[in-house]
Design a protein around this motif. Structure first.
Motif, PDB file in Angstrom:
ATOM      1  N   LEU A  74       0.836  -1.200   0.000  1.00 58.20           N
ATOM      2  CA  LEU A  74       0.000   0.000   0.000  1.00 58.20           C
ATOM      3  C   LEU A  74       0.868   1.245   0.000  1.00 58.20           C
ATOM      4  N   LYS A  75       0.338   2.317  -0.557  1.00 59.74           N
ATOM      5  CA  LYS A  75       0.935   3.629  -0.347  1.00 59.74           C
ATOM      6  C   LYS A  75       0.399   4.111   0.994  1.00 59.74           C
ATOM      7  N   VAL A  76       1.268   4.626   1.852  1.00 59.15           N
ATOM      8  CA  VAL A  76       0.846   4.990   3.205  1.00 59.15           C
ATOM      9  C   VAL A  76       1.106   6.467   3.454  1.00 59.15           C
ATOM     10  N   LEU A  77       0.051   7.151   3.936  1.00 62.14           N
ATOM     11  CA  LEU A  77       0.158   8.534   4.370  1.00 62.14           C
ATOM     12  C   LEU A  77       0.044   8.564   5.892  1.00 62.14           C
ATOM     13  N   GLY A  78       0.823   9.409   6.527  1.00 66.32           N
ATOM     14  CA  GLY A  78       0.768   9.528   7.981  1.00 66.32           C
ATOM     15  C   GLY A  78       0.586  10.972   8.403  1.00 66.32           C
ATOM     16  N   SER A  90      -2.013  17.861   7.094  1.00 62.90           N
ATOM     17  CA  SER A  90      -3.329  18.072   7.684  1.00 62.90           C
ATOM     18  C   SER A  90      -4.143  16.793   7.626  1.00 62.90           C
ATOM     19  N   VAL A  91      -5.096  16.673   8.551  1.00 63.72           N
ATOM     20  CA  VAL A  91      -5.997  15.524   8.554  1.00 63.72           C
ATOM     21  C   VAL A  91      -6.846  15.520   7.290  1.00 63.72           C
ATOM     22  N   GLU A  92      -7.259  16.701   6.843  1.00 59.13           N
ATOM     23  CA  GLU A  92      -8.097  16.800   5.645  1.00 59.13           C
ATOM     24  C   GLU A  92      -7.360  16.277   4.405  1.00 59.13           C
ATOM     25  N   GLU A  93      -6.089  16.612   4.279  1.00 53.90           N
ATOM     26  CA  GLU A  93      -5.321  16.099   3.146  1.00 53.90           C
ATOM     27  C   GLU A  93      -5.246  14.579   3.194  1.00 53.90           C
ATOM     28  N   LEU A  94      -5.037  14.050   4.393  1.00 51.49           N
ATOM     29  CA  LEU A  94      -4.945  12.599   4.545  1.00 51.49           C
ATOM     30  C   LEU A  94      -6.232  11.918   4.099  1.00 51.49           C
ATOM     31  N   PHE A  95      -7.387  12.413   4.548  1.00 51.55           N
ATOM     32  CA  PHE A  95      -8.662  11.804   4.172  1.00 51.55           C
ATOM     33  C   PHE A  95      -8.900  11.904   2.666  1.00 51.55           C
ATOM     34  N   SER A  96      -8.578  13.040   2.090  1.00 53.05           N
ATOM     35  CA  SER A  96      -8.873  13.248   0.670  1.00 53.05           C
ATOM     36  C   SER A  96      -8.042  12.351  -0.238  1.00 53.05           C
ATOM     37  N   ARG A  97      -6.933  11.843   0.266  1.00 52.34           N
ATOM     38  CA  ARG A  97      -6.041  11.032  -0.557  1.00 52.34           C
ATOM     39  C   ARG A  97      -6.032   9.553  -0.172  1.00 52.34           C
ATOM     40  N   SER A  98      -6.866   9.155   0.800  1.00 58.35           N
ATOM     41  CA  SER A  98      -6.797   7.787   1.337  1.00 58.35           C
ATOM     42  C   SER A  98      -8.024   6.955   0.974  1.00 58.35           C
ATOM     43  N   ALA A 141     -18.434  13.518   9.410  1.00 55.85           N
ATOM     44  CA  ALA A 141     -19.087  13.507   8.096  1.00 55.85           C
ATOM     45  C   ALA A 141     -18.284  14.285   7.053  1.00 55.85           C
ATOM     46  N   HIS A 142     -17.746  15.438   7.447  1.00 56.51           N
ATOM     47  CA  HIS A 142     -16.994  16.250   6.488  1.00 56.51           C
ATOM     48  C   HIS A 142     -15.762  15.515   5.991  1.00 56.51           C
ATOM     49  N   ARG A 143     -14.994  14.945   6.905  1.00 58.52           N
ATOM     50  CA  ARG A 143     -13.762  14.269   6.497  1.00 58.52           C
ATOM     51  C   ARG A 143     -14.057  13.002   5.701  1.00 58.52           C
ATOM     52  N   ILE A 144     -15.119  12.298   6.067  1.00 60.73           N
ATOM     53  CA  ILE A 144     -15.502  11.119   5.292  1.00 60.73           C
ATOM     54  C   ILE A 144     -15.865  11.522   3.863  1.00 60.73           C
ATOM     55  N   SER A 145     -16.525  12.663   3.718  1.00 59.14           N
ATOM     56  CA  SER A 145     -16.933  13.116   2.378  1.00 59.14           C
ATOM     57  C   SER A 145     -15.731  13.423   1.483  1.00 59.14           C
TER      58      SER A 145
END
Length: 394
Positions: A167-171, A193-201, A220-224
């Motif tokens: 896997l490609k892994v972001l931390g 940022s947490v938002e960057e992590l969610f948007s790319r994972s 909900a926002h981060r899941i979206s």
């Protein structure tokens, strides 16, 4: 040497307990005036903790079952065992990823129900299995992206293991320690940022404690922000994930699966949820490791006043100076406290051989080795200093 009585409030691995010298420590479940409490899941919030208690140690990482702040105000350190169960949790996270990716949990249910409901066997079973397997077609992990929020002992192990699986892994961890940074695979990309992590994972797994700042971290926002068909894994704490938001995303098809170790009434029966009965540290090895770590930290504090892995006081470790008497002093973190303490020692005619003081939030802890005869009234003189919470002669 005086004996310390330790009360165990849960079953503790004998591998840990046998490290305590029985000439020095008494261990039991029914002790009237214990010097320390050793526990796992026992809830202390509604328990009256006697004044005899010097310390509380939990054989586990989380301390939600312990009134940490109340004990800090009384000069009672609370110890935990970060990292002792890290491998056990890491393995469960990897298992959760595979369960979700290949739909194994629901596929196994399907096969069992098929046989039980239709009494199939042999070629009939083979035909039915082949006919139904398409609904459980999954995906492979290599090429997918895993986001790990929190790069402590568990998060680093999860990130490294996932990276080795292709896997490609972001931390993400703005407070990563130097030790963990050295342990982290250089192939793991740290985002800002947490938002960057969610948007790319494609998959997200949080490994953070449940505190005010992490409650509902997966919302909900981060899941979206996640790509469609994403997977949320939660082997940290139940409150870290807003389950209502996850269930809504599962119903809409935005999320593929939710794998967690904290079942709820709504989540446990959802067809896209895999809810496990809090198995994170449920291995013999993890229980042994946690017990050993908790016992070692507790005994080091009781015998020498050293503090390691306390959640409410700073880490203070000092080698003992031969021919001296050691004092351990808990106090509020205020200016002039050190001067007042050393002043009392000077008035008592005691020379300071070694001294260390560390603070953490509202409180501080001092270890001092003094030369000279320590009279019985010295403790009362130290306690008379405004801001001193507790003092011990070791």
């Amino acid at each position: 040497m005086s004996t310390f009585a330790i009360q165990t409030l849960n079953a503790i691995s004998p591998v840990g307990l046998q490290r305590l010298d029985r000439d020095v420590f008494d261990i039991g479940t029914d002790i009237a005036e214990p010097r320390a409490l050793l526990l796992r899941s026992a809830d202390l919030h509604s328990v009256e903790i006697p004044d005899s208690v010097y310390a509380v140690a939990r054989a586990g990482a989380g301390t939600n079952n312990i009134p940490v702040d109340r004990l800090a105000a009384r000069g009672i350190p609370v110890f935990n065992t970060p990292g002792a169960n890290a491998n056990a949790v890491k393995e469960l996270v990897i298992a959760g990823m595979l369960l979700a990716a290949r739909n194994l949990y629901h596929a196994a249910d399907y096969t069992r129900d098929l046989v039980a409901g239709r009494a199939l066997s042999g070629k009939d079973l083979d035909k039915q299995v082949e006919a139904g397997k398409k609904q459980f077609a999954g995906f492979e992990l290599p090429g997918r992206t895993l986001g790990v929020v929190g790069l402590g002992a568990i998060g680093v192990l999860v990130a490294n293991a996932a990276q080795s699986l292709g896997l490609k892994v972001l931390g993400y961890d703005p407070a990563i320690t130097v030790e963990r940074a050295w342990q982290l695979s250089p192939q793991v990309e740290q985002v800002t940022s947490v938002e960057e992590l969610f948007s790319r994972s494609d998959m997200v797994t949080p490994h953070v404690p449940l505190v005010e700042g992490t409650r509902g971290l997966v919302d909900a926002h981060r899941i979206s922000l996640m790509p469609e068909g994403g997977v949320i894994l939660n082997f940290a704490r139940g409150g870290v994930v807003d389950e209502a938001a996850v269930l809504e995303a599962l119903d809409s098809g935005h999320l593929h699966a939710y794998v967690n170790d904290f079942p709820t009434e709504a989540g446990a029966i959802h067809p896209k949820v895999i809810a496990l009965p809090h198995l994170g540290a449920s291995t013999g090895e993890a229980e042994d490791n946690c017990a050993v770590m908790a016992v070692d930290q507790l005994s080091d504090f009781l015998l020498h006043g050293n503090i390691r892995n306390s959640v409410n006081f700073p880490e203070v470790v000092m080698a003992r100076t031969p021919g001296t008497t050691r004092l351990g002093i808990f106090n509020q973190n205020r200016p002039t406290m050190i001067g007042q303490i050393t002043g009392v020692l000077g008035e008592a005619g005691l020379n300071v051989a070694e001294f260390t003081n560390r603070s953490r939030g509202e409180y501080a802890y001092t270890l001092v080795d003094v030369e000279g005869e320590v009279m019985d009234d010295l403790k009362q003189s130290i306690l008379a200093i405004d801001g001193v919470v507790r003092a011990r002669k070791l």
